[in-house]
Write a protein that holds these residues in place. Sequence first.
Motif, PDB file in Angstrom:
ATOM      1  N   ALA A 144      43.496  47.408  37.663  1.00  0.00           N
ATOM      2  CA  ALA A 144      44.731  47.206  37.615  1.00  0.00           C
ATOM      3  C   ALA A 144      45.617  46.593  38.846  1.00  0.00           C
ATOM      4  CB  ALA A 144      45.668  48.304  36.951  1.00  0.00           C
ATOM      5  N   GLY A 145      44.850  45.810  39.494  1.00  0.00           N
ATOM      6  CA  GLY A 145      45.276  45.504  40.726  1.00  0.00           C
ATOM      7  C   GLY A 145      45.168  46.090  42.158  1.00  0.00           C
ATOM      8  N   GLY A 146      44.439  47.238  41.839  1.00  0.00           N
ATOM      9  CA  GLY A 146      44.200  48.073  43.078  1.00  0.00           C
ATOM     10  C   GLY A 146      43.299  47.872  44.040  1.00  0.00           C
ATOM     11  N   ALA A 147      42.927  48.413  44.991  1.00  0.00           N
ATOM     12  CA  ALA A 147      41.844  47.943  45.894  1.00  0.00           C
ATOM     13  C   ALA A 147      40.535  48.082  45.369  1.00  0.00           C
ATOM     14  CB  ALA A 147      41.927  48.842  47.263  1.00  0.00           C
ATOM     15  N   ASP A 161      25.826  47.792  33.628  1.00  0.00           N
ATOM     16  CA  ASP A 161      26.428  48.183  32.492  1.00  0.00           C
ATOM     17  C   ASP A 161      27.483  49.017  32.955  1.00  0.00           C
ATOM     18  OD1 ASP A 161      24.737  47.337  30.573  1.00  0.00           O
ATOM     19  OD2 ASP A 161      23.462  48.942  30.704  1.00  0.00           O
ATOM     20  N   VAL A 162      28.800  48.498  32.415  1.00  0.00           N
ATOM     21  CA  VAL A 162      30.024  49.315  32.883  1.00  0.00           C
ATOM     22  C   VAL A 162      30.687  49.852  31.825  1.00  0.00           C
ATOM     23  CG1 VAL A 162      30.476  48.130  35.020  1.00  0.00           C
ATOM     24  CG2 VAL A 162      31.447  47.166  32.927  1.00  0.00           C
ATOM     25  N   THR A 163      31.302  51.050  31.807  1.00  0.00           N
ATOM     26  CA  THR A 163      31.978  51.751  30.727  1.00  0.00           C
ATOM     27  C   THR A 163      33.588  51.481  30.756  1.00  0.00           C
ATOM     28  OG1 THR A 163      30.414  53.544  31.021  1.00  0.00           O
ATOM     29  CG2 THR A 163      32.327  54.149  29.777  1.00  0.00           C
ATOM     30  N   TRP A 220      43.878  45.453  33.098  1.00  0.00           N
ATOM     31  CA  TRP A 220      42.576  44.199  33.565  1.00  0.00           C
ATOM     32  C   TRP A 220      41.978  44.876  34.636  1.00  0.00           C
ATOM     33  CZ3 TRP A 220      41.865  39.720  31.038  1.00  0.00           C
ATOM     34  CH2 TRP A 220      41.038  38.863  31.788  1.00  0.00           C
ATOM     35  N   SER A 221      40.550  44.519  34.690  1.00  0.00           N
ATOM     36  CA  SER A 221      39.760  45.109  35.953  1.00  0.00           C
ATOM     37  C   SER A 221      39.219  43.803  36.474  1.00  0.00           C
ATOM     38  CB  SER A 221      38.557  45.713  35.421  1.00  0.00           C
ATOM     39  OG  SER A 221      39.251  47.141  34.834  1.00  0.00           O
ATOM     40  N   SER A 222      38.926  43.687  37.760  1.00  0.00           N
ATOM     41  CA  SER A 222      38.223  42.678  38.401  1.00  0.00           C
ATOM     42  C   SER A 222      37.156  43.248  39.134  1.00  0.00           C
ATOM     43  CB  SER A 222      39.194  42.132  39.538  1.00  0.00           C
ATOM     44  OG  SER A 222      40.196  41.543  38.919  1.00  0.00           O
ATOM     45  N   PHE A 226      35.848  38.204  39.547  1.00  0.00           N
ATOM     46  CA  PHE A 226      35.977  37.759  38.113  1.00  0.00           C
ATOM     47  C   PHE A 226      36.432  39.069  37.128  1.00  0.00           C
ATOM     48  CE2 PHE A 226      31.764  39.241  38.623  1.00  0.00           C
ATOM     49  CZ  PHE A 226      31.223  40.161  37.837  1.00  0.00           C
ATOM     50  N   GLY A 227      37.149  38.723  36.145  1.00  0.00           N
ATOM     51  CA  GLY A 227      37.748  39.892  35.521  1.00  0.00           C
ATOM     52  C   GLY A 227      37.415  40.085  34.061  1.00  0.00           C
ATOM     53  N   LEU A 228      37.893  41.302  33.542  1.00  0.00           N
ATOM     54  CA  LEU A 228      37.664  41.410  32.158  1.00  0.00           C
ATOM     55  C   LEU A 228      38.861  42.311  31.737  1.00  0.00           C
ATOM     56  CD1 LEU A 228      33.987  42.895  31.979  1.00  0.00           C
ATOM     57  CD2 LEU A 228      34.738  40.731  31.276  1.00  0.00           C
TER      58      LEU A 228
END
Length: 79
Positions: free
Chosen positions: A25-28, A43-45, A52-54, A72-74
Amino acid sequence: GATIFWKVPAASAGIANYNVEISNAGGAFKLISTVPASQLSLDVTKTDTAQWSSFKVSTVYEDGTVVGGKVFGLPGLYE
């Protein structure tokens, strides 16, 4: 969840490992895993469908040099 993949960089001699970082969410960015040079995926959970995650995968060389990769983001939140 999801599996993120990356390619070996052109300057591949002396790679020790890869650092995988995430920004939710745009955090560090924060380090979520250090994987060996032979591993080209992680693999990420997924923890939430909102936001959004970068991700950023950095190459770490044996001499300590760290070369950051492209961001890159998902959709969704991951850990």
